[in-house]
Design a protein around this motif. Structure first.
Motif, PDB file in Angstrom:
ATOM      1  N   GLY A 512     -19.548  40.329  74.640  1.00 38.39           N
ATOM      2  CA  GLY A 512     -18.825  40.580  75.590  1.00 38.39           C
ATOM      3  C   GLY A 512     -19.510  39.787  76.714  1.00 38.39           C
ATOM      4  N   PRO A 513     -18.942  39.313  77.720  1.00 39.72           N
ATOM      5  CA  PRO A 513     -19.765  38.214  78.883  1.00 39.72           C
ATOM      6  C   PRO A 513     -20.480  39.024  79.581  1.00 39.72           C
ATOM      7  N   ASP A 514     -20.386  40.348  79.939  1.00 36.84           N
ATOM      8  CA  ASP A 514     -21.256  41.097  80.722  1.00 36.84           C
ATOM      9  C   ASP A 514     -22.557  41.783  80.044  1.00 36.84           C
ATOM     10  N   LEU A 515     -22.589  41.620  78.809  1.00 34.34           N
ATOM     11  CA  LEU A 515     -23.514  42.254  77.559  1.00 34.34           C
ATOM     12  C   LEU A 515     -24.679  41.519  77.672  1.00 34.34           C
ATOM     13  N   PRO A 516     -25.984  42.048  77.444  1.00 32.68           N
ATOM     14  CA  PRO A 516     -27.080  41.202  77.197  1.00 32.68           C
ATOM     15  C   PRO A 516     -27.046  40.729  75.712  1.00 32.68           C
ATOM     16  N   LEU A 517     -27.588  39.432  75.707  1.00 35.79           N
ATOM     17  CA  LEU A 517     -27.581  38.795  74.289  1.00 35.79           C
ATOM     18  C   LEU A 517     -28.467  39.369  73.501  1.00 35.79           C
ATOM     19  N   PRO A 518     -28.502  39.446  72.055  1.00 34.59           N
ATOM     20  CA  PRO A 518     -29.464  39.827  71.146  1.00 34.59           C
ATOM     21  C   PRO A 518     -30.945  39.150  71.354  1.00 34.59           C
ATOM     22  N   GLN A 519     -31.959  40.016  71.252  1.00 35.91           N
ATOM     23  CA  GLN A 519     -33.498  39.319  71.419  1.00 35.91           C
ATOM     24  C   GLN A 519     -33.988  39.220  70.130  1.00 35.91           C
ATOM     25  N   CYS A 520     -34.574  37.951  69.733  1.00 33.30           N
ATOM     26  CA  CYS A 520     -35.161  37.985  68.646  1.00 33.30           C
ATOM     27  C   CYS A 520     -36.642  38.613  68.422  1.00 33.30           C
ATOM     28  N   LEU A 521     -36.710  39.560  67.192  1.00 35.25           N
ATOM     29  CA  LEU A 521     -37.902  40.057  67.083  1.00 35.25           C
ATOM     30  C   LEU A 521     -38.821  39.291  66.036  1.00 35.25           C
ATOM     31  N   ARG A 522     -38.385  38.643  65.153  1.00 37.33           N
ATOM     32  CA  ARG A 522     -38.823  38.107  63.963  1.00 37.33           C
ATOM     33  C   ARG A 522     -38.050  36.914  63.357  1.00 37.33           C
ATOM     34  N   THR A 523     -38.543  35.817  63.009  1.00 33.63           N
ATOM     35  CA  THR A 523     -37.929  34.897  62.385  1.00 33.63           C
ATOM     36  C   THR A 523     -38.899  34.732  61.069  1.00 33.63           C
ATOM     37  N   ALA A 524     -38.179  34.392  59.919  1.00 39.25           N
ATOM     38  CA  ALA A 524     -39.019  34.068  58.646  1.00 39.25           C
ATOM     39  C   ALA A 524     -38.120  32.750  58.096  1.00 39.25           C
ATOM     40  N   VAL A 525     -38.967  31.742  57.704  1.00 42.44           N
ATOM     41  CA  VAL A 525     -38.235  30.513  57.058  1.00 42.44           C
ATOM     42  C   VAL A 525     -38.827  30.592  55.520  1.00 42.44           C
ATOM     43  N   ARG A 526     -38.218  30.811  54.537  1.00 44.43           N
ATOM     44  CA  ARG A 526     -38.380  30.892  53.217  1.00 44.43           C
ATOM     45  C   ARG A 526     -39.741  31.835  53.064  1.00 44.43           C
ATOM     46  N   GLY A 527     -39.441  32.901  53.578  1.00 42.55           N
ATOM     47  CA  GLY A 527     -40.282  34.098  53.336  1.00 42.55           C
ATOM     48  C   GLY A 527     -41.591  34.108  54.339  1.00 42.55           C
ATOM     49  N   THR A 528     -41.763  33.034  55.152  1.00 41.86           N
ATOM     50  CA  THR A 528     -43.108  32.964  55.920  1.00 41.86           C
ATOM     51  C   THR A 528     -42.410  33.121  57.369  1.00 41.86           C
ATOM     52  N   THR A 529     -43.372  34.212  57.872  1.00 42.46           N
ATOM     53  CA  THR A 529     -43.068  34.345  59.284  1.00 42.46           C
ATOM     54  C   THR A 529     -43.178  33.586  60.234  1.00 42.46           C
ATOM     55  N   VAL A 530     -42.498  32.824  60.737  1.00 42.59           N
ATOM     56  CA  VAL A 530     -42.511  31.626  61.931  1.00 42.59           C
ATOM     57  C   VAL A 530     -42.858  32.222  63.186  1.00 42.59           C
ATOM     58  N   PHE A 531     -42.193  33.524  63.543  1.00 40.02           N
ATOM     59  CA  PHE A 531     -42.297  34.101  64.956  1.00 40.02           C
ATOM     60  C   PHE A 531     -42.250  35.605  64.855  1.00 40.02           C
ATOM     61  N   ALA A 532     -43.073  36.082  65.587  1.00 38.27           N
ATOM     62  CA  ALA A 532     -43.079  37.603  65.714  1.00 38.27           C
ATOM     63  C   ALA A 532     -43.308  38.089  67.259  1.00 38.27           C
ATOM     64  N   ALA A 533     -42.419  38.725  67.753  1.00 38.99           N
ATOM     65  CA  ALA A 533     -42.272  39.259  68.878  1.00 38.99           C
ATOM     66  C   ALA A 533     -43.558  40.240  69.203  1.00 38.99           C
ATOM     67  N   GLU A 534     -44.367  40.183  70.135  1.00 37.76           N
ATOM     68  CA  GLU A 534     -45.493  40.918  70.463  1.00 37.76           C
ATOM     69  C   GLU A 534     -45.034  42.563  70.537  1.00 37.76           C
ATOM     70  N   GLY A 535     -45.908  43.200  69.681  1.00 36.65           N
ATOM     71  CA  GLY A 535     -45.844  44.612  69.781  1.00 36.65           C
ATOM     72  C   GLY A 535     -44.571  45.200  69.028  1.00 36.65           C
ATOM     73  N   SER A 536     -43.821  44.297  68.269  1.00 36.92           N
ATOM     74  CA  SER A 536     -42.485  44.764  67.781  1.00 36.92           C
ATOM     75  C   SER A 536     -42.760  44.637  66.063  1.00 36.92           C
ATOM     76  N   LEU A 537     -42.021  45.928  65.375  1.00 33.48           N
ATOM     77  CA  LEU A 537     -41.645  45.716  63.883  1.00 33.48           C
ATOM     78  C   LEU A 537     -43.293  45.663  62.975  1.00 33.48           C
ATOM     79  N   GLY A 538     -43.852  46.676  63.406  1.00 32.98           N
ATOM     80  CA  GLY A 538     -45.340  46.614  62.637  1.00 32.98           C
ATOM     81  C   GLY A 538     -44.949  47.057  61.144  1.00 32.98           C
ATOM     82  N   GLN A 539     -45.750  46.266  60.433  1.00 32.79           N
ATOM     83  CA  GLN A 539     -45.749  46.432  58.810  1.00 32.79           C
ATOM     84  C   GLN A 539     -46.502  47.583  58.510  1.00 32.79           C
ATOM     85  N   GLU A 540     -45.841  48.312  57.613  1.00 34.64           N
ATOM     86  CA  GLU A 540     -46.506  49.668  57.026  1.00 34.64           C
ATOM     87  C   GLU A 540     -47.346  49.355  55.820  1.00 34.64           C
TER      88      GLU A 540
END
Length: 540
Positions: A512-540
């Motif tokens: 909706g026009p008044d709602l915030p857009l989704p924010q990217c936390l991580r992007t992977a290309v063929r299994g390789t992480t090419v972006f990871a937002a700082e402090g998000s989604l820690g691996q266990e």
């Protein structure tokens, strides 16, 4: 083999609309489903990524970019949104002095000015650029990149006599080439790295680079493709905008440059903003512009399409005005009636931008099997009753600009892009622009827009086996912090949202026009992480 389990989230997949987990083995999606069932489908995992409720989707495809120019705009002088000529000149002077580019002998490149709403009612003159920069060599592309304001030092490098107006057509191409020649190979690579990093941070896993001899040249194109081979980041599919003389030439040109196709910004015309898009009827707001400019005639378009089709090479053209689009469809119709008609359709030749289409042109795209590579953000920026389109064309013609619903209803394949730096890399903003088109009759659903910006981009490049999250597909995905996931009801585009699980349809963010857009936390290309937002989604 490395196995990663993504758990405790939502996975947008046709394989399971209620999936909460996904398993990636090396570069491939191995399994998608309910988290509790993961152990039954994989022997062991090497790492676990807690999604903490985040959404996983296929990574976006931006089907039309100019990487070097985008990187330069992100790091240099970007005049997008400048409210007046006075503001733009002050920003230019400040940039020149802060970057040590003030004075004769320095080269300053900038982008993004748009004089249509300026109170002064005109673009900057060469003399004003000269005063603002102390005599530097200045190239400032208009927001549509089809005209440029240039300083006297740059005009001196371009043959011919030049007045105060921005350069257009072939003279503009010459000025841009002279300005780009000032970039060192290191400058170029730095800009390309910035552009790819920005794309990755926005959940874009693939970009289609639209290069050409009149855009940034062979060295730029080769450098970007080499960078994409050598460094992790979004994939780059390269289109080269040069005419092929015959099938042998088409094959050799593609092979020599490493291009995917011979198209992209192969200009049939210019742009509406610069009064250079080729129209059937004159511009309303500038009688002197007539019906715009023609760079290629029907015979040239037909010869290129014939050479590429017989060579098995995808072709494409930049065509914005109705007359330019008519030249492409007329040429295509001649070929499709001949012995190569089936091959023509199979190659999915592209039309970039495809902005001013009436119902007859839309039907022609469907008949001819053409792909429309379009930019919904253009409508968001310049559509509506008070926008630039209406000023250039009048309300009646402007209502047929960017007819997304008409194209979709006719079955024309759609691929969404930004034409960055003309409009910014902004995939969710692009999806929202399509769903909230300024001409209500041309709105499409969020679901359809998302498909055009993911799978549609891959299909536009002839790649049908990617763009969705299913087992066996490449692990190219993005993870999002987003609002509630919803499924758009079939009875309305602006209301009637549903989260009824009985629909069995994977949800997408409410845009909706008044709602915030989704924010990217991580992007992977063929299994390789090419972006990871700082402090998000820690691996266990």
């Amino acid at each position: 083999m490395t196995t990663l389990l993504l758990r405790n989230g939502a996975v947008h997949s046709p394989a399971d609309p209620f999936a909460t987990a996904m398993v990636v083995e090396n570069d491939t999606i191995a399994w998608i489903g309910a988290e509790g069932a993961a152990a039954a489908h994989v022997d062991a995992v090497d790492a676990v990524l807690d999604l903490a409720g985040a959404l996983v989707t296929p990574a976006f495809v931006d089907a039309h970019v100019h990487a070097t120019a985008t990187g330069l705009a992100l790091t240099g002088l970007d005049l997008t949104g400048a409210p007046s000529l006075a503001y733009a000149l002050a920003a230019l002077e400040d940039h020149a002095k802060r970057r040590g580019l003030y004075g004769a002998g320095h080269v300053l490149l900038g982008h993004g000015w748009d004089d249509t709403g300026w109170p002064e009612g005109r673009p900057p003159t060469p003399a004003e650029l000269d005063r603002a920069t102390g005599g530097a060599t200045v190239y400032l592309s208009r927001t549509d990149v089809h005209s440029a304001a240039c300083s006297p030092a740059l005009l001196a490098l371009v043959p011919g006599e030049h007045g105060d107006a921005p350069l257009i057509g072939a003279v503009h191409h010459a000025a841009r080439a002279a300005a780009n020649a000032a970039l060192t190979p290191a400058d170029r690579l730095d800009a390309q790295r910035v552009a790819r990093a920005r794309a990755a941070a926005l959940g874009i896993g693939t970009v289609h680079e639209c290069g050409g001899p009149e855009i940034a040249g062979e060295a730029d194109f080769r450098a970007l493709l080499g960078l994409a081979r050598d460094e992790a980041g979004p994939d780059v599919v390269g289109y080269w905008g040069a005419l092929a003389d015959d099938p042998e030439h088409a094959r050799a040109l593609r092979a020599d440059l490493g291009a995917h196709g011979l198209g992209g910004d192969l200009f049939v015309d210019g742009s509406l903003g610069s009064h250079t898009a080729c129209l059937h009827a004159p511009y309303l707001d500038d009688p002197g512009a007539g019906t715009g400019l023609t760079h290629l005639v029907v015979e040239q378009v037909a010869a290129h399409l014939s050479a590429c089709t017989r060579a098995g090479v995808q072709a494409g053209f930049h065509a914005i005005g109705d007359a330019a689009i008519g030249a492409v469809t007329d040429a295509a119709r001649e070929l499709i009636q001949g012995p190569h008609g089936a091959a023509f359709r199979a190659l999915r030749h592209r039309v970039e931008h495809a902005e001013l289409l009436d119902a007859q042109a839309v039907a022609a795209f469907a008949e001819l099997g053409l792909t429309a590579s379009v930019q919904p953000a253009f409508d968001a920026a310049w559509g509506g009753p008070d926008g630039m389109y209406a000023r250039r064309l009048g309300a009646e013609r402007a209502a047929w600009m960017n007819p997304l619903a008409a194209l979709s209803a006719a079955g024309v394949p759609l691929a969404f892009g930004s034409d960055a730096p003309v409009t910014p890399l902004d995939p969710w903003g692009t999806v929202r622009a399509a769903a909230f088109h300024r001409t209500p009759e041309q709105r499409i659903s969020v679901r359809a827009a998302f498909a055009a910006h993911t799978r549609g981009g891959h299909r536009a490049a002839g790649r049908d086996d990617v763009g969705v999250l299913v087992p066996g597909a490449p692990a190219t995905y993005a993870v999002w912090d987003t609002t509630e996931l919803v499924v758009q009801a079939p009875d309305g585009r602006l209301s009637g949202w549903s989260t009824d699980p009985r629909s069995g349809t994977p949800g997408l963010p409410d845009l909706g026009p008044d709602l915030p857009l989704p924010q990217c936390l991580r992007t992977a290309v063929r299994g390789t992480t090419v972006f990871a937002a700082e402090g998000s989604l820690g691996q266990e």
